[in-house]
Structure formats: C-alpha cells, structure tokens
Design a protein around this motif. Sequence first.
Motif, PDB file in Angstrom:
ATOM      1  N   GLU A   1      -0.819  -6.063  -1.510  1.00 55.83           N
ATOM      2  CA  GLU A   1      -0.053  -7.055  -0.759  1.00 55.83           C
ATOM      3  C   GLU A   1       1.450  -6.946  -1.002  1.00 55.83           C
ATOM      4  OE1 GLU A   1      -0.102 -11.528  -1.568  1.00 55.83           O
ATOM      5  OE2 GLU A   1      -1.632 -11.210  -0.029  1.00 55.83           O
ATOM      6  N   ALA A   2       1.831  -6.828  -2.235  1.00 54.83           N
ATOM      7  CA  ALA A   2       3.254  -6.750  -2.571  1.00 54.83           C
ATOM      8  C   ALA A   2       3.676  -5.319  -2.862  1.00 54.83           C
ATOM      9  CB  ALA A   2       3.546  -7.642  -3.775  1.00 54.83           C
ATOM     10  N   PHE A   3       2.980  -4.361  -2.293  1.00 55.23           N
ATOM     11  CA  PHE A   3       3.265  -2.946  -2.522  1.00 55.23           C
ATOM     12  C   PHE A   3       4.535  -2.575  -1.759  1.00 55.23           C
ATOM     13  CE2 PHE A   3       1.289   1.550  -2.138  1.00 55.23           C
ATOM     14  CZ  PHE A   3       1.918   1.955  -3.305  1.00 55.23           C
ATOM     15  N   SER A   4       5.587  -2.276  -2.485  1.00 57.03           N
ATOM     16  CA  SER A   4       6.845  -1.917  -1.846  1.00 57.03           C
ATOM     17  C   SER A   4       7.534  -0.832  -2.664  1.00 57.03           C
ATOM     18  CB  SER A   4       7.760  -3.139  -1.724  1.00 57.03           C
ATOM     19  OG  SER A   4       8.120  -3.609  -2.999  1.00 57.03           O
ATOM     20  N   CYS A   5       8.553  -0.256  -2.068  1.00 51.50           N
ATOM     21  CA  CYS A   5       9.336   0.757  -2.770  1.00 51.50           C
ATOM     22  C   CYS A   5      10.814   0.550  -2.439  1.00 51.50           C
ATOM     23  CB  CYS A   5       8.875   2.161  -2.390  1.00 51.50           C
ATOM     24  SG  CYS A   5       9.138   2.581  -0.659  1.00 51.50           S
ATOM     25  N   ARG A   6      11.662   1.206  -3.195  1.00 56.02           N
ATOM     26  CA  ARG A   6      13.105   1.158  -2.952  1.00 56.02           C
ATOM     27  C   ARG A   6      13.632   2.580  -3.037  1.00 56.02           C
ATOM     28  NH1 ARG A   6      15.590  -3.695  -6.479  1.00 56.02           N
ATOM     29  NH2 ARG A   6      15.931  -4.927  -4.624  1.00 56.02           N
ATOM     30  N   ILE A   7      14.694   2.831  -2.322  1.00 54.21           N
ATOM     31  CA  ILE A   7      15.324   4.148  -2.395  1.00 54.21           C
ATOM     32  C   ILE A   7      16.745   3.995  -2.919  1.00 54.21           C
ATOM     33  CG2 ILE A   7      13.880   5.180  -0.619  1.00 54.21           C
ATOM     34  CD1 ILE A   7      16.143   4.745   1.369  1.00 54.21           C
TER      35      ILE A   7
END
Length: 151
Positions: free
Chosen positions: A92-98
């Motif tokens: 559900e809260a699976f996110s990434c940043r670059i």
Amino acid sequence: MLLCIVLTVLRKVILNRIQEKIDGTLRRSCVDHIVTLRIILEQVNEFQESLYLVFIDYEKAFNRLNHENMWGALRRKGVPEKIIGLIEAQYEAFSCRILPDGVLSDPIRVVAEIRQGCILSPLLFLIVIDEILVGAIDRPTNRGFAVATYY
C-alpha cells in the motif's frame, strides 16, 4: 531491526498459508511445461493446425506486474481475504524516490512491481503467470488474449 525480523517472520507465515491453499493448482516444474509444449506441438502437427506462441521476458515481466491484477489472481485462487489484506498492506505504501542533480524527489507511488528479495515475490509472480496461462488455454479457439505492455 526488530521490525524487519517480525516482517520476515510474517511473510514466511503468509507464504506457508498461501502454499497450503493453492499448492496443487500451480504448474511449477520446468519439465511439466516442456512436456506440455511438446504435446501441443505434436497435436498441432497431427491435426495440421496453426500455432502461435508467446515467449515472456520474465526479467521485465517481474518488474511490471500490476498490484490490482495480483490481488485479483489471489482471490480467484481462493486465498483468504485476511492473507490478501496482509500482503496488500505491505504494498500500500510502496514508494520510491529518485535523486536527480542531488535533489531528492517527492515519493513516487509504485503500482506495478513485486518487491525484489521478498520471500513472497516468486510465489506471487507464479500465481499471476499461472492465471494468464490458464486463461489463454481456457479461451475459445482462435480468439487469443490481449497482452499489455508497460514501456
């Protein structure tokens, strides 16, 4: 650190529960797939029919598996809603940043990937691929099925 250990144990419990529920329904053996393909080829030759084959780039497919499709496949396999909910909560809260030009971006929600290194990932992938293959086999002849690409 303790949270990582607890999550790992939870994932192992979930894996065991899913395997108990669907273990007999998946075709896992490479030999099974080769034998099935050989039988299909023999029948096509015998009845002089046309044959269309699709080969999947599993490296790219693993990274493009849509979460909603995964939840649906688990439901159709009869996995209990509580187990599906536990897996969904992990995604559900699976996110990434670059980090372009040294500036950290806002979080980007990931909606089509299985977590690399997660003990559940191979089984989740196998469940969805099995459903695709079974769906292709069960369709009326000469109709095929749509394959989406995410490039």
